[in-house]
Design an enzyme around this catalytic site. Structure first.
Site, short mmCIF file in Angstrom:
data_model
loop_
_atom_site.label_atom_id
_atom_site.label_comp_id
_atom_site.label_asym_id
_atom_site.label_seq_id
_atom_site.Cartn_x
_atom_site.Cartn_y
_atom_site.Cartn_z
N LEU A 99 9.56 11.99 3.15
CA LEU A 99 9.24 11.12 2.03
C LEU A 99 7.78 10.74 2.02
O LEU A 99 7.23 10.26 3.01
CB LEU A 99 10.11 9.86 2.08
CG LEU A 99 9.95 8.87 0.94
CD1 LEU A 99 11.30 8.32 0.50
CD2 LEU A 99 9.02 7.71 1.33
N ASN A 136 5.08 8.20 -0.03
CA ASN A 136 5.00 7.13 -1.02
C ASN A 136 3.55 6.70 -1.23
O ASN A 136 2.75 7.50 -1.71
CB ASN A 136 5.98 5.99 -0.77
CG ASN A 136 5.89 5.32 0.57
OD1 ASN A 136 5.87 5.97 1.61
ND2 ASN A 136 5.86 4.01 0.57
N ASP A 137 3.15 5.50 -0.92
CA ASP A 137 1.87 4.95 -1.41
C ASP A 137 0.66 5.79 -1.01
O ASP A 137 0.53 6.20 0.16
CB ASP A 137 1.65 3.55 -0.84
CG ASP A 137 2.79 2.59 -1.14
OD1 ASP A 137 3.78 3.02 -1.76
OD2 ASP A 137 2.68 1.42 -0.76
N GLN A 153 1.31 7.32 2.73
CA GLN A 153 2.36 6.82 3.61
C GLN A 153 3.46 7.87 3.67
O GLN A 153 3.87 8.43 2.65
CB GLN A 153 2.89 5.50 3.06
CG GLN A 153 3.53 4.61 4.08
CD GLN A 153 3.86 3.24 3.52
OE1 GLN A 153 3.71 2.98 2.34
NE2 GLN A 153 4.30 2.35 4.39
N ARG A 167 1.22 -8.02 3.17
CA ARG A 167 0.89 -6.62 3.49
C ARG A 167 -0.11 -6.02 2.50
O ARG A 167 -0.49 -6.63 1.52
CB ARG A 167 2.16 -5.77 3.51
CG ARG A 167 3.03 -5.86 2.27
CD ARG A 167 4.30 -5.03 2.49
NE ARG A 167 5.29 -5.19 1.43
CZ ARG A 167 6.26 -6.10 1.46
NH1 ARG A 167 6.36 -6.94 2.49
NH2 ARG A 167 7.14 -6.18 0.48
N ASP A 168 -0.53 -4.78 2.82
CA ASP A 168 -1.30 -3.89 1.94
C ASP A 168 -2.75 -4.36 1.73
O ASP A 168 -3.16 -4.67 0.61
CB ASP A 168 -0.62 -3.72 0.58
CG ASP A 168 0.84 -3.35 0.68
OD1 ASP A 168 1.22 -2.76 1.70
OD2 ASP A 168 1.61 -3.64 -0.26
N GLU A 178 2.92 -6.43 -4.40
CA GLU A 178 2.52 -5.38 -3.47
C GLU A 178 1.24 -4.70 -3.93
O GLU A 178 0.88 -4.71 -5.11
CB GLU A 178 3.64 -4.34 -3.33
CG GLU A 178 4.88 -4.86 -2.62
CD GLU A 178 5.77 -3.76 -2.11
OE1 GLU A 178 6.22 -3.85 -0.96
OE2 GLU A 178 6.04 -2.80 -2.87
#
Length: 482
Positions: free
Chosen positions: A52, A54-55, A71, A175-176, A230
């Site tokens: 997978l 993602n970001d 990610q 986060r982030d 986020e």
């Protein structure tokens, strides 16, 4: 044989913290072979070798190359033990596989490396990220950390994280980090949640990149706007400040915010960060089905955006083949009357080959499955056309009286139906449309990026046909992109 192959990828939530080392190289190689055979693989989008994606993370232009990290959970199409994977490019088109960059190896990141950003400073590339570990009671402890990319392209991590944010006014959902330099200081913005479980963007300040002081919330007017913000991204464009973020928990509003989670932006006057963020209305960045966690960076000329063409908590048909998700094409941002325009990055013009020009009446025209289309419309107020397969339905485009709709109901494999099968954009008129088709993805740019719709689809047919369903002829240019 199929059951054996299906068992290669990790699918169970209870196995999502399995490490690469425990999975084993032979099993990973077999999974890679399985993924390569997937009929949904794209040709000119970034996608994972396995597992997978993602970001997008750590975007930067450094020493003459673009650097992109994403990610990644390598072992299956679920949100498991996250790593960062690294790619680099001279032109945003041809990407060199730089391999795994960040993996969970320190105690403070034992349960995953979450999203973050890149900063080029004094001829060095710094990468900031959220590290996660779980205590004996399975409570998540998130910390903000940093790694330096050395001359060999490897990560040099800190022995300890930069800080763990523990404040009585906030939950542990922090986060982030996005980091930038301004007025002689370094600044960090983090996505978070206050004790009332309302989304917030938190600001920090540093003189040296290592010691950070909390400055409070970004002072928006959005007091009750979802339960979590986020991937915040704050940057300047044309003497304005732009906040891009992904608020979770927004109610649907008419034709907007139809996805499980939204991604959008605010535009404000460029004032000191301690002052009120004097912004206009929240706008969604992309009106398509599959778009989340966008991040931008500046290469010295342009503000460039990548996003995850996927969404959390939704299963995709490619999961069956041991992989999930892609990144969007790179987009150049412009600000016009406080509205962000996203156009395909100009370098994408270099992909074009074998131009064909025609006017489309009501005949069916074969276009293939890896191409760019450029459509020019007349000034009338209604249009209708489709991308159709031989026997797997069609993706339908309709514009009528200022409302554009994209309908993927009945087009190929069914997925994401809990959130509806149509998406919409409001436009006074439609003049032009650029459409990028890449086997299982479509990105639609209307009027030079005034509205953009990014979506996935999954069909078995290799052929697509363009069908005009109105009497007005449409001018079309078509290019191969592979």
């Amino acid at each position: 044989m199929r059951n054996k192959l299906d068992n290669l990828a990790i699918r169970r939530e209870e196995d999502r913290y399995t490490s690469l080392e425990d999975f084993g190289p032979a099993k990973l190689e077999a999974l890679e072979d399985k993924v390569k055979k997937s009929k949904y693989r794209c040709l000119f989008h970034i996608q994972p070798k396995t597992g997978l994606l993602n970001d997008p993370n750590g975007l930067a232009y450094f020493k003459g190359r673009y650097h992109l990290f994403y990610q990644w959970f390598p072992l299956g199409p679920i949100h498991g033990l996250k790593h960062w994977y690294h790619l680099s490019s001279k032109d945003l088109l041809n990407w060199k596989d730089e391999g795994l960059f960040l993996k969970p190896e320190k105690d403070y990141e034992s349960h995953g490396i979450f999203s973050g950003s890149g900063l080029v400073e004094e001829d060095r590339l710094y990468l900031f990220y959220t590290a996660n570990r779980r205590d004996d009671d399975w409570k998540r402890i998130s910390s903000q950390s940093m790694a330096l990319m050395n001359d060999k392209g490897q990560a040099e991590k800190l022995d300890q994280p930069l800080f763990v944010f523990d404040h009585p006014g906030y939950t542990s959902e922090i986060r982030d980090p996005k980091v930038w330099k301004e007025d002689g200081f370094y600044h960090m913005i983090l996505g978070g949640q206050n004790k009332e479980e309302r989304g917030r963007a938190l600001l920090f300040k540093s003189k040296n990149l290592y010691d950070w002081d909390f400055q409070g919330d970004l002072r928006t007017r959005l007091d009750d706007f979802g339960f979590m913000w986020e991937c915040p991204d704050l940057f300047s464009l044309k003497d304005k400040r732009v906040l891009i973020f992904s608020p979770q928990g927004l109610d649907r509003r008419g034709y907007d915010r139809l996805n499980i989670y939204s991604s959008g932006y605010l535009v404000a006057d460029k004032k000191d960060l301690s002052e009120d963020f004097n912004h206009g209305d929240y706008r969604e960045l992309d009106q398509g089905f599959d778009f989340y966690a966008p991040q931008t960076f500046n290469d010295g000329k342009d503000q460039i955006l990548f996003a995850w063409m996927g969404l959390p908590e939704i299963s995709y048909p490619s999961d069956e083949d041991g992989w999930a998700h892609i990144l969007s094409l790179p987009r150049r941002l412009d600000l016009r009357k406080d509205r962000l325009y996203q156009e395909p990055h100009p370098n994408l013009l270099d992909l074009r080959k074998n131009e064909k020009i025609f006017e489309m009446g009501q005949e069916k025209i074969e276009i293939g499955n890896y191409c760019e289309l450029e459509l020019v419309f007349n000034k009338k107020t209604s249009h209708s056309f489709s991308l159709a397969t031989r026997d797997e339905g069609s993706l339908d485009f309709t514009y009528d009286q200022g409302l554009f709709s994209l309908d993927r109901s009945g087009f190929g494999r069914d997925f994401g139906g809990d959130f509806g099968y149509e998406r919409y954009a409001f436009l006074p008129e439609i003049e032009t449309m650029r459409i990028f088709i890449d086997r299982s993805s479509i990105e639609i740019f209307i009027n030079g990026g005034e509205s953009v719709l990014s979506s996935r689809y999954f069909i078995d047919d290799k052929d697509l046909f363009l069908i005009n369903q109105t009497s007005d002829r449409i001018k079309v240019k078509r290019w191969d992109l592979v």
